[in-house]
Motif scaffolding. Structure first.
Motif, PDB file in Angstrom:
ATOM      1  N   VAL A  46      38.106  30.938  38.233  1.00  0.00           N
ATOM      2  CA  VAL A  46      38.955  31.651  37.279  1.00  0.00           C
ATOM      3  C   VAL A  46      38.133  32.679  36.486  1.00  0.00           C
ATOM      4  CG1 VAL A  46      40.285  31.332  35.144  1.00  0.00           C
ATOM      5  CG2 VAL A  46      40.713  29.870  37.111  1.00  0.00           C
ATOM      6  N   LEU A  47      36.914  32.354  36.158  1.00  0.00           N
ATOM      7  CA  LEU A  47      36.066  33.288  35.417  1.00  0.00           C
ATOM      8  C   LEU A  47      35.533  34.412  36.301  1.00  0.00           C
ATOM      9  CD1 LEU A  47      34.021  30.896  33.119  1.00  0.00           C
ATOM     10  CD2 LEU A  47      35.869  32.442  32.468  1.00  0.00           C
ATOM     11  N   SER A  48      35.216  34.113  37.557  1.00  0.00           N
ATOM     12  CA  SER A  48      34.612  35.131  38.422  1.00  0.00           C
ATOM     13  C   SER A  48      35.625  36.159  38.916  1.00  0.00           C
ATOM     14  CB  SER A  48      33.920  34.480  39.612  1.00  0.00           C
ATOM     15  OG  SER A  48      34.850  33.919  40.504  1.00  0.00           O
ATOM     16  N   ALA A  49      36.892  35.810  39.006  1.00  0.00           N
ATOM     17  CA  ALA A  49      37.898  36.743  39.530  1.00  0.00           C
ATOM     18  C   ALA A  49      38.030  38.007  38.675  1.00  0.00           C
ATOM     19  CB  ALA A  49      39.234  36.033  39.696  1.00  0.00           C
ATOM     20  N   PRO A  50      38.260  37.895  37.371  1.00  0.00           N
ATOM     21  CA  PRO A  50      38.366  39.142  36.593  1.00  0.00           C
ATOM     22  C   PRO A  50      37.038  39.895  36.475  1.00  0.00           C
ATOM     23  CG  PRO A  50      38.611  37.244  35.143  1.00  0.00           C
ATOM     24  CD  PRO A  50      38.575  36.734  36.548  1.00  0.00           C
ATOM     25  N   ILE A  51      35.933  39.163  36.470  1.00  0.00           N
ATOM     26  CA  ILE A  51      34.631  39.829  36.431  1.00  0.00           C
ATOM     27  C   ILE A  51      34.442  40.650  37.704  1.00  0.00           C
ATOM     28  CG2 ILE A  51      32.133  39.458  36.451  1.00  0.00           C
ATOM     29  CD1 ILE A  51      32.649  36.994  34.665  1.00  0.00           C
ATOM     30  N   SER A  52      34.770  40.078  38.850  1.00  0.00           N
ATOM     31  CA  SER A  52      34.662  40.798  40.124  1.00  0.00           C
ATOM     32  C   SER A  52      35.603  41.996  40.148  1.00  0.00           C
ATOM     33  CB  SER A  52      35.000  39.876  41.293  1.00  0.00           C
ATOM     34  OG  SER A  52      34.071  38.847  41.406  1.00  0.00           O
ATOM     35  N   TRP A  53      36.782  41.832  39.611  1.00  0.00           N
ATOM     36  CA  TRP A  53      37.776  42.903  39.608  1.00  0.00           C
ATOM     37  C   TRP A  53      37.242  44.128  38.860  1.00  0.00           C
ATOM     38  CZ3 TRP A  53      41.918  44.073  42.231  1.00  0.00           C
ATOM     39  CH2 TRP A  53      42.775  45.038  41.752  1.00  0.00           C
ATOM     40  N   VAL A  54      36.572  43.902  37.741  1.00  0.00           N
ATOM     41  CA  VAL A  54      36.066  45.007  36.930  1.00  0.00           C
ATOM     42  C   VAL A  54      34.733  45.528  37.470  1.00  0.00           C
ATOM     43  CG1 VAL A  54      35.228  45.617  34.629  1.00  0.00           C
ATOM     44  CG2 VAL A  54      37.271  44.209  34.861  1.00  0.00           C
ATOM     45  N   VAL A  55      33.809  44.626  37.745  1.00  0.00           N
ATOM     46  CA  VAL A  55      32.449  45.033  38.107  1.00  0.00           C
ATOM     47  C   VAL A  55      32.389  45.648  39.506  1.00  0.00           C
ATOM     48  CG1 VAL A  55      30.122  44.143  38.549  1.00  0.00           C
ATOM     49  CG2 VAL A  55      31.391  43.361  36.560  1.00  0.00           C
ATOM     50  N   LEU A  56      33.182  45.156  40.424  1.00  0.00           N
ATOM     51  CA  LEU A  56      33.103  45.612  41.821  1.00  0.00           C
ATOM     52  C   LEU A  56      34.157  46.644  42.189  1.00  0.00           C
ATOM     53  CD1 LEU A  56      32.329  42.221  43.577  1.00  0.00           C
ATOM     54  CD2 LEU A  56      30.743  43.973  42.809  1.00  0.00           C
ATOM     55  N   ARG A  57      34.692  47.351  41.201  1.00  0.00           N
ATOM     56  CA  ARG A  57      35.762  48.324  41.473  1.00  0.00           C
ATOM     57  C   ARG A  57      35.303  49.396  42.465  1.00  0.00           C
ATOM     58  NH1 ARG A  57      39.324  49.996  36.792  1.00  0.00           N
ATOM     59  NH2 ARG A  57      40.061  47.982  37.461  1.00  0.00           N
ATOM     60  N   LYS A  58      34.136  49.981  42.243  1.00  0.00           N
ATOM     61  CA  LYS A  58      33.660  51.046  43.141  1.00  0.00           C
ATOM     62  C   LYS A  58      33.383  50.506  44.540  1.00  0.00           C
ATOM     63  CE  LYS A  58      31.653  54.037  39.641  1.00  0.00           C
ATOM     64  NZ  LYS A  58      30.429  54.666  39.133  1.00  0.00           N
TER      65      LYS A  58
END
Length: 99
Positions: A46-58
């Protein structure tokens, strides 16, 4: 695509280590009974999903461009094969007709 997947797994692993440390140090609550391991995994997910969404956008955009080009190339190959089949079918029909 592989790069994006590995980066996503890395973020999940980092979150898993942080959540595991927070649960066992008492910052986050422990799960009920024997469900503690599942609790740690779900909380890390649950914590890694939004972090990945923002950090890995490019990186996600780069991977989607690669996928789109592969799909377009496959469509072009299918259209080329289809047109070759049409030409072969038309020539077979004209050769089979009596003059």
């Amino acid at each position: 695509m592989l790069r994006y997947t590995l980066m996503r797994l890395g973020i999940f692993a980092g979150c898993l280590v942080v959540v595991w440390g927070a649960v066992y140090s008492g910052i986050f609550p422990r799960g009920f009974g024997a469900s503690n391991g599942l609790w740690v995994l779900l909380l890390a997910l649950v914590l890694s999903a939004p972090i990945s969404w923002v950090v890995l956008r490019k990186e996600r955009d780069r991977a989607s461009v690669q996928i789109v080009t592969k799909v377009d190339r496959m469509k072009a190959n299918l259209d080329a094969n289809r047109s070759q089949e049409d030409v072969a079918d038309d020539s077979a029909r004209t050769q089979g007709q009596p003059s």
